[in-house]
Design an enzyme around this catalytic site. Structure first.
Site: not given
Ligand code: NAP
Length: 251
Positions: A15-16, A19-21, A152, A139
Site C-alpha cells: 500500500g505504497g 498517502g502515508i505509504g 475500523y 490508527s
Molecule cells: N489518513 C489518515 O487520516 C489516517 C489516520 C489513521 C490511520 N491511517 C492509516 O494509515 C494507512 C494509510 O492511510 P492513507 O490515508 O495514507 O491511505 P491512502 O491514501 O488511501 O493510501 C492507501 C494505499 O494503500 C493501497 N491499497 C489500498 N487497498 C489495497 C489493497 N487491497 N492491496 C494493496 N494495496 C492497497 C492504495 O493503493 P490502491 O488504492 O491502488 O490499492 C494506496 O497506495 C492506513 O492503514 C490507514 O488506516 C490513516
C-alpha cells in the site's frame, strides 16, 4: 534519519502508491534502500514508483489476493533475495453508525486490515533477515473513539494486538514488530471520507481543529516515524505503538 539509514536494505511498503505509504517509500529510498511498493491500481503504483527518486519498484498486488502475494514475494526473492523492512500500510475505512453496519462492511474491513496483514507477514517470514523490522500502520481510532468508526477501530485494535504477539514470537529471529498509529492525516484516503473538494477542505479543517496543534498531520510526518521505527536507529524498539497525532489522543 541519515541518508544511508537503509543502504543495502530491501523494503516492501504494502500500500505504497499514495498517502502515508508513498511518503514512507520516499523516506526509505532517500536512505538508500531498495523499495517495492504495491497497490491494487497498476497505473498508480507504476507512476508512484517512477516519481520517487531512488531504487523504487512498483508491483501491482492486492494484499487480499493469495495469487498476488505469491507473485509479489516471488519477484522480491528473485530480484533481492532478502527482506529487511516490511511496512503494512493498506487499510479500508467505511464509516457506518451503529445500527447500519452490514455483515459485508465488517468482512471487507477485517479482510484487508486484519486478515491480509496476517497473510502478508506470513508470506514475508522466509525472506525476513535477522535484524529486520515489521511496521504495521495502526490508527488513533484504536485508542480514541470517533463516531461511526467502530468497525475500523476494532480492526486497528486487532492490528495493535497482532504486533504485540508477533514481537514476542519473532524475537528469537531478531525481528522487531511495531505499530505506528497516525491521527488525522491529510491523504487521499482521508479525502475519500468527504464527497466533494469543498467538503474535504471542511473535513480537514474540522479534524485539525480537534487536535492541540490545530492541524492534521502530513503524510511525511507519519512517514518519518515509520522510517525511524523501521531503521536500525530503533534497534531496541519492539512491540511498541508510536502515536503520530499532533497530540489528538494524548492530552
Ligand atoms: N489518513 C489518515 O487520516 C489516517 C489516520 C489513521 C490511520 N491511517 C492509516 O494509515 C494507512 C494509510 O492511510 P492513507 O490515508 O495514507 O491511505 P491512502 O491514501 O488511501 O493510501 C492507501 C494505499 O494503500 C493501497 N491499497 C489500498 N487497498 C489495497 C489493497 N487491497 N492491496 C494493496 N494495496 C492497497 C492504495 O493503493 P490502491 O488504492 O491502488 O490499492 C494506496 O497506495 C492506513 O492503514 C490507514 O488506516 C490513516
Amino acid at each position: 534519519m541519515t541518508r544511508s539509514a537503509f543502504l543495502d536494505k530491501t523494503a516492501i511498503v504494502a500500500g505504497g502508491s499514495t498517502g502515508i505509504g508513498y511518503a514512507t517509500a520516499q523516506k526509505i529510498a532517500q536512505g538508500g534502500g531498495t523499495v517495492y511498493i504495491t497497490g491494487r491500481d497498476r497505473a498508480r503504483v507504476m507512476s508512484a514508483a517512477a516519481d520517487i527518486p531512488g531504487n523504487v519498484i512498483g508491483i501491482q498486488a492486492d494484499s487480499r489476493s493469495p495469487e498476488d502475494l505469491d507473485r509479489l514475494f516471488t519477484e522480491v526473492q528473485e530480484r533481492s533475495e532478502r527482506l529487511d523492512v516490511l511496512v503494512i500500510n493498506a487499510a479500508s475505512l467505511a464509516p457506518a453508525p451503529l445500527g447500519t453496519i452490514t455483515r459485508e462492511l465488517v468482512t471487507t474491513t477485517f479482510d484487508l486490515n486484519v486478515t491480509a496483514t496476517i497473510m502478508v507477514v506470513q508470506k514475508a517470514l522466509p525472506l525476513l533477515t535477522a535484524g529486520s523490522s515489521i511496521v504495521l500502520t495502526g490508527s488513533m481510532a484504536a485508542h480514541k473513539a470517533s463516531r461511526n468508526q467502530s468497525v475500523y477501530a476494532a480492526s486497528k485494535a486487532a492490528v495493535r494486538a497482532l504486533a504485540r504477539t508477533w514481537a514476542l514470537e519473532l524475537s528469537p529471529r531478531a525481528i522487531r514488530v511495531n505499530v505506528v498509529s497516525p491521527g488525522p492525516t491529510d491523504t487521499p484516503g482521508l479525502g475519500r471520507l468527504a464527497p466533494t473538494a469543498e467538503d474535504q477542505t471542511a473535513l480537514v479543517t474540522r479534524m485539525g481543529a480537534g487536535t492541540p496543534m490545530t492541524r492534521v498531520g502530513t503524510p511525511e510526518e507519519v512517514a518519518s516515524v515509520i522510517a525511524f521505527v523501521a531503521s536500525d536507529a530503533a534497534s531496541h524498539v519492539n512491540g511498541a505503538d508510536y502515536q503520530v497525532d499532533g497530540g489528538y489522543g494524548q492530552v
